[in-house]
Design a protein around this motif. Structure first.
Motif, PDB file in Angstrom:
ATOM      1  N   THR A 109      34.987  37.025  30.937  1.00 12.79           N
ATOM      2  CA  THR A 109      36.079  36.983  31.896  1.00 12.79           C
ATOM      3  C   THR A 109      37.211  36.130  31.341  1.00 12.79           C
ATOM      4  OG1 THR A 109      34.440  37.110  33.661  1.00 12.79           O
ATOM      5  CG2 THR A 109      36.667  36.488  34.278  1.00 12.79           C
ATOM      6  N   SER A 110      38.439  36.641  31.463  1.00 14.07           N
ATOM      7  CA  SER A 110      39.606  35.922  30.968  1.00 14.07           C
ATOM      8  C   SER A 110      40.782  36.214  31.886  1.00 14.07           C
ATOM      9  CB  SER A 110      39.937  36.358  29.538  1.00 14.07           C
ATOM     10  OG  SER A 110      40.283  37.728  29.516  1.00 14.07           O
ATOM     11  N   ASP A 111      41.913  35.546  31.600  1.00 15.51           N
ATOM     12  CA  ASP A 111      43.111  35.772  32.415  1.00 15.51           C
ATOM     13  C   ASP A 111      43.485  37.242  32.473  1.00 15.51           C
ATOM     14  OD1 ASP A 111      43.063  33.004  32.345  1.00 15.51           O
ATOM     15  OD2 ASP A 111      45.244  32.837  32.318  1.00 15.51           O
ATOM     16  N   GLY A 112      43.288  37.947  31.351  1.00 12.03           N
ATOM     17  CA  GLY A 112      43.711  39.338  31.285  1.00 12.03           C
ATOM     18  C   GLY A 112      42.761  40.311  31.943  1.00 12.03           C
ATOM     19  N   SER A 113      41.544  39.878  32.260  1.00  8.50           N
ATOM     20  CA  SER A 113      40.552  40.800  32.829  1.00  8.50           C
ATOM     21  C   SER A 113      40.402  40.646  34.337  1.00  8.50           C
ATOM     22  CB  SER A 113      39.192  40.586  32.164  1.00  8.50           C
ATOM     23  OG  SER A 113      38.654  39.328  32.523  1.00  8.50           O
ATOM     24  N   VAL A 114      41.116  39.708  34.927  1.00 12.28           N
ATOM     25  CA  VAL A 114      40.999  39.480  36.365  1.00 12.28           C
ATOM     26  C   VAL A 114      42.370  39.562  37.018  1.00 12.28           C
ATOM     27  CG1 VAL A 114      38.948  38.018  36.129  1.00 12.28           C
ATOM     28  CG2 VAL A 114      41.222  36.971  36.101  1.00 12.28           C
ATOM     29  N   PHE A 115      42.363  39.639  38.335  1.00 10.24           N
ATOM     30  CA  PHE A 115      43.585  39.675  39.122  1.00 10.24           C
ATOM     31  C   PHE A 115      43.586  38.505  40.102  1.00 10.24           C
ATOM     32  CE2 PHE A 115      42.312  44.073  38.226  1.00 10.24           C
ATOM     33  CZ  PHE A 115      43.408  44.506  37.486  1.00 10.24           C
ATOM     34  N   VAL A 361      48.701  28.905  39.372  1.00  9.11           N
ATOM     35  CA  VAL A 361      49.491  28.976  38.138  1.00  9.11           C
ATOM     36  C   VAL A 361      50.722  28.106  38.342  1.00  9.11           C
ATOM     37  CG1 VAL A 361      48.703  31.278  37.443  1.00  9.11           C
ATOM     38  CG2 VAL A 361      50.693  31.057  38.943  1.00  9.11           C
ATOM     39  N   ILE A 362      51.341  27.714  37.238  1.00 15.16           N
ATOM     40  CA  ILE A 362      52.501  26.823  37.332  1.00 15.16           C
ATOM     41  C   ILE A 362      53.670  27.515  38.014  1.00 15.16           C
ATOM     42  CG2 ILE A 362      54.211  25.551  35.971  1.00 15.16           C
ATOM     43  CD1 ILE A 362      52.074  25.054  33.897  1.00 15.16           C
ATOM     44  N   ASN A 363      53.893  28.787  37.668  1.00 18.15           N
ATOM     45  CA  ASN A 363      55.050  29.506  38.184  1.00 18.15           C
ATOM     46  C   ASN A 363      54.629  30.849  38.764  1.00 18.15           C
ATOM     47  OD1 ASN A 363      57.600  30.437  38.778  1.00 18.15           O
ATOM     48  ND2 ASN A 363      58.132  30.937  36.656  1.00 18.15           N
ATOM     49  N   PRO A 364      54.171  30.888  40.020  1.00 17.73           N
ATOM     50  CA  PRO A 364      53.704  32.150  40.606  1.00 17.73           C
ATOM     51  C   PRO A 364      54.793  33.201  40.749  1.00 17.73           C
ATOM     52  CG  PRO A 364      53.842  30.427  42.283  1.00 17.73           C
ATOM     53  CD  PRO A 364      54.053  29.761  40.962  1.00 17.73           C
ATOM     54  N   THR A 365      56.056  32.779  40.768  1.00 18.03           N
ATOM     55  CA  THR A 365      57.160  33.737  40.911  1.00 18.03           C
ATOM     56  C   THR A 365      57.200  34.720  39.757  1.00 18.03           C
ATOM     57  OG1 THR A 365      58.439  32.051  42.077  1.00 18.03           O
ATOM     58  CG2 THR A 365      59.641  33.951  41.278  1.00 18.03           C
ATOM     59  N   ASP A 366      56.743  34.296  38.576  1.00 17.78           N
ATOM     60  CA  ASP A 366      56.787  35.162  37.403  1.00 17.78           C
ATOM     61  C   ASP A 366      55.462  35.847  37.122  1.00 17.78           C
ATOM     62  OD1 ASP A 366      59.449  34.993  36.648  1.00 17.78           O
ATOM     63  OD2 ASP A 366      59.158  33.086  35.625  1.00 17.78           O
ATOM     64  N   LEU A 367      54.562  35.910  38.112  1.00 19.65           N
ATOM     65  CA  LEU A 367      53.362  36.716  37.958  1.00 19.65           C
ATOM     66  C   LEU A 367      53.732  38.191  37.879  1.00 19.65           C
ATOM     67  CD1 LEU A 367      50.968  35.016  40.541  1.00 19.65           C
ATOM     68  CD2 LEU A 367      50.662  35.037  38.059  1.00 19.65           C
ATOM     69  N   GLU A 368      52.949  38.949  37.158  1.00 16.27           N
ATOM     70  CA  GLU A 368      53.161  40.402  37.100  1.00 16.27           C
ATOM     71  C   GLU A 368      52.515  41.033  38.318  1.00 16.27           C
ATOM     72  OE1 GLU A 368      51.632  44.288  34.552  1.00 16.27           O
ATOM     73  OE2 GLU A 368      51.186  42.253  33.846  1.00 16.27           O
ATOM     74  N   SER A 369      53.286  41.822  39.036  1.00 22.39           N
ATOM     75  CA  SER A 369      52.767  42.480  40.227  1.00 22.39           C
ATOM     76  C   SER A 369      52.093  43.784  39.824  1.00 22.39           C
ATOM     77  CB  SER A 369      53.896  42.756  41.220  1.00 22.39           C
ATOM     78  OG  SER A 369      53.407  43.431  42.352  1.00 22.39           O
ATOM     79  N   VAL A 370      50.762  43.813  39.873  1.00 24.70           N
ATOM     80  CA  VAL A 370      50.015  45.037  39.592  1.00 24.70           C
ATOM     81  C   VAL A 370      50.108  45.964  40.796  1.00 24.70           C
ATOM     82  CG1 VAL A 370      47.749  45.958  38.969  1.00 24.70           C
ATOM     83  CG2 VAL A 370      48.479  43.736  38.087  1.00 24.70           C
ATOM     84  N   SER A 371      50.064  45.379  41.970  1.00 25.98           N
ATOM     85  CA  SER A 371      50.345  46.060  43.234  1.00 25.98           C
ATOM     86  C   SER A 371      50.926  44.999  44.149  1.00 25.98           C
ATOM     87  CB  SER A 371      49.065  46.670  43.817  1.00 25.98           C
ATOM     88  OG  SER A 371      48.210  45.646  44.280  1.00 25.98           O
ATOM     89  N   GLY A 372      51.207  45.363  45.367  1.00 23.55           N
ATOM     90  CA  GLY A 372      51.784  44.373  46.268  1.00 23.55           C
ATOM     91  C   GLY A 372      50.821  43.279  46.677  1.00 23.55           C
ATOM     92  N   THR A 373      49.516  43.475  46.388  1.00 27.79           N
ATOM     93  CA  THR A 373      48.518  42.472  46.776  1.00 27.79           C
ATOM     94  C   THR A 373      47.796  41.871  45.577  1.00 27.79           C
ATOM     95  OG1 THR A 373      46.798  44.176  47.027  1.00 27.79           O
ATOM     96  CG2 THR A 373      48.108  43.634  48.973  1.00 27.79           C
ATOM     97  N   MET A 374      47.993  42.405  44.384  1.00 21.05           N
ATOM     98  CA  MET A 374      47.301  41.900  43.195  1.00 21.05           C
ATOM     99  C   MET A 374      48.301  41.565  42.107  1.00 21.05           C
ATOM    100  SD  MET A 374      43.865  44.086  42.705  1.00 21.05           S
ATOM    101  CE  MET A 374      44.804  45.573  42.362  1.00 21.05           C
ATOM    102  N   PHE A 375      48.001  40.459  41.413  1.00 21.22           N
ATOM    103  CA  PHE A 375      48.923  39.961  40.408  1.00 21.22           C
ATOM    104  C   PHE A 375      48.163  39.560  39.156  1.00 21.22           C
ATOM    105  CE2 PHE A 375      50.117  38.872  44.737  1.00 21.22           C
ATOM    106  CZ  PHE A 375      51.307  39.572  44.866  1.00 21.22           C
TER     107      PHE A 375
END
Length: 456
Positions: A109-115, A361-375
């Motif tokens: 499990t890593s940052d890239g494998s989870v939402f 995360v330090i800056n949640p505003t710049d999270l990638e939106s995978v959908s409106g509920t997952m980032f």
């Protein structure tokens, strides 16, 4: 500024406002979606420089989205596995495909494998995993139910929260408690011990197979002093297993087979004496067979409540309990305010089986939106940090800091943070701007037609 520039500005304006209208429509459509975070379209102009360094501001507009991570309205659902985060942070979830081993992320499990998500409407699926309405499974740190032990580690040590197998979960009794008032006027025995001159209690227990059993205890008054103090001896008079057969050689009807467990001393007022007031009084039981060694709690020295006493004229009844869990007594699970998944069993027994971290995360505003509920994290958002829920900044026994003020609203979900009235206001503005941009395009087209007519 030439006709081509006017035309391009109009087209870029139409494109930007079309994107804004799409964002607004998506926000409105998800106004009732659990955990949905609205997006806001922001605009910036293109500024170009020519070869001499002169800036030309008339090169159009570009649009981009920024997430609004403000909290939504929390609604109570009364579903024990639902939870809304009160404060900062996210739940960590993963695709079911990754958990069943169809991808490489099943073991790493890593940052890239989870939402990351705020959608906490978790419920067990057919395989017992807690999943939300988006079909993503909740991740946590697995604990030993019997002891509650388990490390609060990194992403790589997280596993899907699963409730499977709990119906068959069992624990042998290792602790028991017994409170009663022994008869004050019982005469001391100096001769032959019988069932008639002793007081008996049946102590319920659970064996290693999760089945019921019992130990017969007999209390014998061995002394009564003139100052009102007394002495009693406690015996193991026999153990009965789940099959109803005796365990060991003890026979409740044969005092010669009873095994002494210790002596109890009582003060003049009928309370236990022999140690500091308030300190616990315990006996060690060794039932044998499939039963585990058990510590029997008899209360405290000098206390008249929740303790064994011998007080004249009182009949408190018998209060007993043990920490054993019988197989098949699982009654459901719940998320707790401090981030644990607790399994509930018959008799009010509860065991912590997973610990859920608060992911920030330090800056949640710049999270990638995978959908409106997952980032998903990005280079600008920063990596996932795992914290524990609570109101303190540190916690004994774990290196994970607590998110100050963050906790879980249990049996609740966080709704969408979309504010309909604001969306309609923005919609009107975008519509007007779109119309104005379209007027630029039609004007540029008319100017072009006029120029062509002049040449002809």
């Amino acid at each position: 500024m030439g006709i081509t520039t006017i035309f391009n500005n109009g087209v870029l304006g139409l494109t930007a406002q079309n994107r804004a209208l799409g964002t607004i429509s998506n926000n409105i459509a998800n106004a009732s979606t659990s955990g949905f975070k609205a997006s806001e379209t922001q605009f910036s102009d293109f500024v170009l420089s020519d070869r001499t360094g002169n800036k030309d501001p008339g090169n159009g507009v570009r649009a981009f989205e920024r997430l609004d991570h403000s909290g939504g309205t929390v609604t109570r659902t009364d579903i024990s596995t639902n939870a809304a985060i009160n404060g900062n942070g996210f739940f960590i979830v993963q695709d079911l495909a990754a958990q069943t081993g169809t991808t490489a992320t099943a073991t790493q499990t890593s940052d890239g494998s989870v939402f990351l998500t705020r959608s906490g409407d978790f419920s067990p699926d057919k395989e017992g995993r807690l999943v939300n309405s988006a079909g993503k499974a909740l991740m946590g740190f697995k604990l030993d139910p019997a002891s509650g032990a388990g490390s609060f580690g990194s992403l790589t040590s997280m596993t899907p929260v699963s409730l499977s197998g709990l119906q068959d979960y069992r624990e042998a009794s290792t602790q028991a408690s017994l409170n009663l008032n022994l008869p004050y006027d019982q005469a001391p025995v100096s001769g032959q011990i019988t069932t008639a001159n002793t007081t008996g209690v049946v102590l319920n227990m659970v064996d290693k197979n999760g089945a019921d059993g019992a130990m017969a205890l007999r209390f014998l008054k061995t002394g009564q002093a003139e100052d009102g103090t007394s002495t009693w001896q406690v015996f193991n008079a026999g153990v009965i297993g789940a099959d109803g057969k005796p365990v060991g050689n003890g026979n409740v009807n044969d005092p010669t087979t009873w095994q002494s467990l210790g002596t109890l001393n009582f003060a003049r007022n009928g309370t236990l004496t022999g140690g500091p007031t308030g300190s616990p009084v315990t006996l060690t039981l060794n039932p044998g067979g499939d039963f585990s060694q058990t510590t029997l709690d008899l209360g405290s020295y000098g206390k008249m409540t929740n303790s064994i006493t011998t007080i004249a004229g009182m009949d408190l009844g018998i209060v007993q309990g043990n920490n054993g869990i019988r197989a098949g007594t699982y009654q459901g699970a719940e998320l707790t305010e401090d981030g644990f998944v607790a399994a509930n069993f018959q008799g009010g027994r509860q065991r912590y089986i997973y610990r859920i971290p608060d992911a920030t995360v330090i800056n949640p505003t710049d999270l990638e939106s995978v959908s409106g509920t997952m980032f998903r994290t990005t280079a600008n958002s920063g990596a996932i940090r795992l914290n524990s829920f609570g109101n303190l900044t540190s916690e004994t026994g774990t290196s994970a800091p607590k998110t100050v003020g963050a906790s879980l609203n249990t049996a609740s979900v966080e709704g969408s943070n979309v504010k309909i009235e604001e969306q309609f206001t923005t919609l009107i503005q975008a519509q007007r701007t779109y119309s104005a941009a379209s007027k630029l395009v039609s004007t540029a087209d008319e100017m072009t037609q006029t120029t062509i007519t002049l040449k002809s």
